[in-house]
Design a protein around this motif. Sequence first.
Motif, short mmCIF file in Angstrom:
data_model
loop_
_atom_site.label_atom_id
_atom_site.label_comp_id
_atom_site.label_asym_id
_atom_site.label_seq_id
_atom_site.Cartn_x
_atom_site.Cartn_y
_atom_site.Cartn_z
N MET A 86 -61.31 -9.80 8.79
CA MET A 86 -59.41 -9.95 9.71
C MET A 86 -59.54 -10.78 10.68
O MET A 86 -59.99 -10.16 11.43
CB MET A 86 -59.00 -8.28 9.82
CG MET A 86 -58.91 -7.12 9.16
SD MET A 86 -58.10 -8.27 8.06
CE MET A 86 -56.43 -7.82 8.60
N THR A 87 -59.00 -11.82 10.91
CA THR A 87 -58.84 -12.83 11.70
C THR A 87 -58.06 -13.69 11.71
O THR A 87 -57.05 -14.14 10.99
CB THR A 87 -60.23 -13.50 11.53
OG1 THR A 87 -60.46 -14.60 12.09
CG2 THR A 87 -60.35 -14.55 9.76
N PRO A 88 -57.01 -13.61 12.83
CA PRO A 88 -55.82 -14.53 13.38
C PRO A 88 -56.20 -15.90 12.50
O PRO A 88 -54.77 -16.29 12.53
CB PRO A 88 -56.07 -14.96 14.91
CG PRO A 88 -57.21 -14.21 15.21
CD PRO A 88 -57.74 -13.23 14.24
N ILE A 130 -57.49 -12.26 6.29
CA ILE A 130 -56.32 -12.31 6.12
C ILE A 130 -55.80 -12.08 7.98
O ILE A 130 -56.76 -11.33 9.24
CB ILE A 130 -55.80 -11.01 5.57
CG1 ILE A 130 -56.57 -10.89 3.83
CG2 ILE A 130 -54.63 -10.71 5.97
CD1 ILE A 130 -56.04 -9.68 3.43
N SER A 131 -55.20 -12.87 7.97
CA SER A 131 -54.06 -12.71 9.65
C SER A 131 -52.99 -12.20 9.41
O SER A 131 -52.55 -11.93 8.44
CB SER A 131 -54.01 -13.77 9.81
OG SER A 131 -52.87 -14.01 11.72
N ILE A 132 -52.57 -10.69 9.92
CA ILE A 132 -50.69 -10.17 9.57
C ILE A 132 -50.52 -11.33 10.75
O ILE A 132 -48.73 -10.62 10.40
CB ILE A 132 -50.96 -8.95 10.54
CG1 ILE A 132 -51.01 -8.40 11.60
CG2 ILE A 132 -52.35 -8.04 9.35
CD1 ILE A 132 -51.39 -7.40 12.67
N GLY A 133 -50.03 -11.90 11.04
CA GLY A 133 -49.34 -12.86 11.57
C GLY A 133 -49.04 -13.92 12.65
O GLY A 133 -50.51 -13.55 13.12
N TYR A 135 -49.65 -14.53 16.08
CA TYR A 135 -50.24 -13.86 17.08
C TYR A 135 -51.82 -13.18 16.84
O TYR A 135 -51.84 -13.49 16.28
CB TYR A 135 -48.99 -12.72 17.68
CG TYR A 135 -48.81 -11.95 16.94
CD1 TYR A 135 -47.96 -12.34 15.72
CD2 TYR A 135 -49.81 -10.59 16.53
CE1 TYR A 135 -47.68 -11.92 14.48
CE2 TYR A 135 -49.71 -10.00 15.21
CZ TYR A 135 -48.04 -9.65 14.43
OH TYR A 135 -48.41 -9.45 13.45
N VAL A 136 -51.77 -13.74 18.63
CA VAL A 136 -53.26 -12.66 18.88
C VAL A 136 -53.61 -11.22 19.48
O VAL A 136 -53.42 -10.93 19.69
CB VAL A 136 -54.31 -13.69 19.40
CG1 VAL A 136 -55.31 -12.97 19.63
CG2 VAL A 136 -53.90 -15.06 19.13
N LEU A 137 -54.19 -10.20 18.43
CA LEU A 137 -54.47 -9.34 18.55
C LEU A 137 -56.21 -8.52 19.19
O LEU A 137 -56.61 -9.95 19.43
CB LEU A 137 -54.62 -8.48 17.18
CG LEU A 137 -53.23 -8.31 16.46
CD1 LEU A 137 -53.10 -7.66 15.26
CD2 LEU A 137 -51.86 -7.45 17.35
N SER A 138 -56.18 -8.19 19.94
CA SER A 138 -57.66 -7.69 20.79
C SER A 138 -58.48 -7.76 19.28
O SER A 138 -59.94 -8.01 19.90
CB SER A 138 -57.57 -6.39 21.47
OG SER A 138 -56.54 -6.40 22.22
N GLY A 139 -58.11 -7.25 19.00
CA GLY A 139 -59.09 -7.02 17.23
C GLY A 139 -58.63 -6.78 16.03
O GLY A 139 -57.27 -6.58 15.69
N GLY A 140 -59.66 -7.05 15.11
CA GLY A 140 -58.43 -6.55 13.28
C GLY A 140 -58.40 -5.25 13.58
O GLY A 140 -58.04 -4.83 11.74
N ALA A 143 -54.48 -4.62 12.65
CA ALA A 143 -54.05 -5.45 11.47
C ALA A 143 -54.42 -5.14 10.18
O ALA A 143 -54.27 -5.00 8.98
CB ALA A 143 -54.66 -6.69 11.31
CL1 6GU Z 1 -56.53 -10.12 11.35
N1 6GU Z 1 -56.94 -10.78 14.00
C1 6GU Z 1 -56.83 -10.36 15.16
N2 6GU Z 1 -57.16 -10.26 16.00
N3 6GU Z 1 -55.55 -10.74 15.95
C2 6GU Z 1 -54.53 -11.26 14.76
C3 6GU Z 1 -55.11 -11.05 13.52
C4 6GU Z 1 -55.93 -10.34 13.19
N4 6GU Z 1 -53.76 -11.08 12.67
C5 6GU Z 1 -52.76 -11.54 13.34
N5 6GU Z 1 -53.67 -11.09 14.73
#
Ligand code: 6GU
Length: 231
Positions: A86-88, A130-133, A135-140, A143
């Motif tokens: 799980m990664t942006p 996989i990224s869910i979009g 934008y950046v989240l603090s962690g996976g 997601a």
């Molecule tokens: Cl999977 N991880 C992080 N850290 N940020 C995200 C994401 C995943 N998908 C969208 N932004």
Amino acid sequence: MRIDIITVLPGLLEGPFAHSILKRAMDNGLAEVHVHDLREHGMGKHKQVDDYQFGGGAGMVMMIEPIETLILALQAERTYDEVIFMTPDGEVFDQGMANMLSLKQNLILLCGHYKGVDERLREKYITKEISIGDYVLSGGELAAAVVSDALIRLIPGVLNNETSALSDSFQDDLLSPPVYTRPAEYKGMKVPEILLSGNFKKIDEWRHQMAEERTKQRRPDIWNKKHETND
Ligand code: 6GU
């Protein structure tokens, strides 16, 4: 379906699976989600899971060894269809990918953290990212919960007729039409007459038309993609 989630923050994943549809899916044995605390496999007496990056630069990198240990232990127990990171910078998740992945038996989801994970681990073990979009989240973790929810609700038997996934937005490349419940009139605002008519053929037509209008207006990208192949 069985989903194994590898994370440094297992607490973040306690909530999403403990309620409503996902909880019932697990209670009924239709899905299993196992959350693994990476730190339990950390290195040395501080149970280290991340380290400074070679070449310098801000931010820590997740080390290979604790993750490899966990992945190998899981793979010794059963065959996994995919080992997903799980990664942006992964492939952007959508309903089509959810449909495909919902057919799998066993999945590992590795939640990225810090600056990411050592590239050698990605090359050797990861089969899909996989990224869910955008934008950046603090962690996976969040997601991973999003992806797990989208997959589990597609498993036959998880939803009943009333909540059937077949009528979901996106499943037919259309957004859902507006919906109403009682009262039929609230502070002067009325429910569309047609919905009270009892004429279900007309109601179906109205709903389809509203779904089309809504899609054209709000998501011209989806509308155009659906129609370019037919023209
Ligand atoms: Cl999977 N991880 C992080 N850290 N940020 C995200 C994401 C995943 N998908 C969208 N932004």
